[in-house]
Design an enzyme around this catalytic site. Structure first.
Site, PDB file in Angstrom:
ATOM      1  N   CYS A 207       0.819  -1.213   0.000  1.00  0.00           N
ATOM      2  CA  CYS A 207       0.000   0.000   0.000  1.00  0.00           C
ATOM      3  C   CYS A 207       0.857   1.270   0.000  1.00  0.00           C
ATOM      4  O   CYS A 207       1.704   1.452   0.884  1.00  0.00           O
ATOM      5  CB  CYS A 207      -0.895  -0.017   1.239  1.00  0.00           C
ATOM      6  SG  CYS A 207      -1.783   1.519   1.529  1.00  0.00           S
TER       7      CYS A 207
ATOM      8  N   TYR B  31      -5.730   5.419  -8.819  1.00  0.00           N
ATOM      9  CA  TYR B  31      -6.884   4.617  -8.389  1.00  0.00           C
ATOM     10  C   TYR B  31      -8.154   5.049  -9.124  1.00  0.00           C
ATOM     11  O   TYR B  31      -8.977   4.211  -9.510  1.00  0.00           O
ATOM     12  CB  TYR B  31      -7.083   4.739  -6.875  1.00  0.00           C
ATOM     13  CG  TYR B  31      -6.027   4.026  -6.080  1.00  0.00           C
ATOM     14  CD1 TYR B  31      -6.193   2.697  -5.712  1.00  0.00           C
ATOM     15  CD2 TYR B  31      -4.862   4.665  -5.698  1.00  0.00           C
ATOM     16  CE1 TYR B  31      -5.223   2.026  -4.979  1.00  0.00           C
ATOM     17  CE2 TYR B  31      -3.877   4.011  -4.978  1.00  0.00           C
ATOM     18  CZ  TYR B  31      -4.060   2.682  -4.622  1.00  0.00           C
ATOM     19  OH  TYR B  31      -3.094   2.010  -3.916  1.00  0.00           O
TER      20      TYR B  31
END
Length: 323
Positions: free
Chosen positions: A63, A194
């Site tokens: 992440c 994203y």
């Protein structure tokens, strides 16, 4: 990636139908601050004093948001004062898990199976997404914060009296200028990858991907005349950008369809990324195996057969020639 509803786990992806195909990121909800004396910070409540050994950091090595906190933990000499655990790279029907895989060695504090167990330990009625990083207070047995942008600012200064560190990546006289740069990079690049990758309509994808490459072009030009984003001084803006750049060619270019150009097609950005990677301790925070595995295996809606690509071989240790 599911969520908790009144403390109960629900396997439910983001609802893009109601947003016209756009990916809309949820805001972090635990927003307390560790401070040198335990007084209240910019949000949340008081009671989180900077103390060696009191706090635990839960991260995913994959992440980029969690990666920021790992870098600041290293840069600010906090590795002996804040211990860390990594989740498994696969995020499936129960979200992040504590199965063991390489650097992922389970939850040493409670033996939790899933990261959502930590959220309900902190708040049995919690509703919302279960994300990393999680900054945990062992004394109060609760989550201090799950907002990476605020955790790195805590790490930047709250523990200086303990570590003796004087490095400041959030200097007062530069904050307005840093915030302006952060805002563009966050919206169009950190989150822009994203918004491109998770878009479910052509219009939503187009609205995200073109500003993303406009920002990469802008950064390439900016770094032609500046060693770092703010000039000669390394700041949090550089590290917030780095965690996206290091993932760009291995993941975002292919998996998230951010494929107009590669990072290595930008000479200044590519050299800049290598320079930051080569700074002491930073390479140890990069686990490319977890990064590539997580994105390609976890996102079934994008990669339904869960085939993990071989990817190009990139030499991050090649001399960067900057400075």
């Amino acid at each position: 990636m599911g969520l908790l509803v009144d403390g109960k786990w629900v396997d439910q992806w983001y609802d893009t139908k109601s947003s016209g195909g756009k990916f809309v990121r949820s805001a972090a909800q635990f927003r307390n601050w560790i401070t040198a004396d335990g007084s209240a910070g910019e949000s949340g409540k008081a009671g989180f004093k900077a103390e060696s050994g009191r706090y635990h950091l839960y991260v995913s090595m994959a992440c980029p948001w969690a990666h920021r906190t790992l870098i600041f933990r290293t840069l600010k000499g906090l590795t002996e004062h804040i211990d860390v655990s990594a989740v498994h790279p696969d995020m499936l029907d129960q979200g992040w898990t504590f199965e063991k895989d390489g650097v992922a060695q389970g939850d040493p504090l409670y033996g939790s199976k899933f990261s959502h167990n930590l959220y309900t330990r902190a708040d049995p009625t919690y509703s919302g997404r279960v994300t990393v990083p999680i900054l945990w207070d062992k004394e109060q047995e609760t989550i201090v914060s799950n907002e990476s942008s605020e955790i790195i600012r805590m790490f930047n200064s709250a523990f200086d009296g303990i570590t003796g560190s004087t490095d400041d990546y959030w200097p007062a006289e530069m904050r307005d200028a840093i915030e302006e740069v952060n805002a563009r990079i966050y919206d169009t690049l950190n989150n822009g990858v994203y918004k491109s990758g998770f878009a479910t309509t052509q219009a939503a994808y187009d609205a995200a991907v073109h500003p993303l490459f406009d920002t990469l072009d802008w950064l390439e030009t900016r770094l032609a005349n500046n060693r770092y984003l703010m000039g000669d001084r390394l700041t949090e803006a550089d590290w917030r950008l780095f965690t996206t750049l290091i993932r760009f060619d291995p993941v975002y270019h292919l998996h998230f369809k951010c494929n107009r150009k590669r990072l290595i097609d930008y000479p200044n950005l590519w050299a800049y990324t290598r320079e930051l990677y080569q700074m002491p301790g930073v390479a140890e925070t990069v686990d490319m195996g977890h990064i590539v595995r997580h994105y390609h295996y976890s996102h079934e809606s994008i990669n339904p057969h869960r085939i993990v690509p071989i990817n190009p071989v990139l030499d991050y240790l090649e001399p960067h020639g900057r400075g």
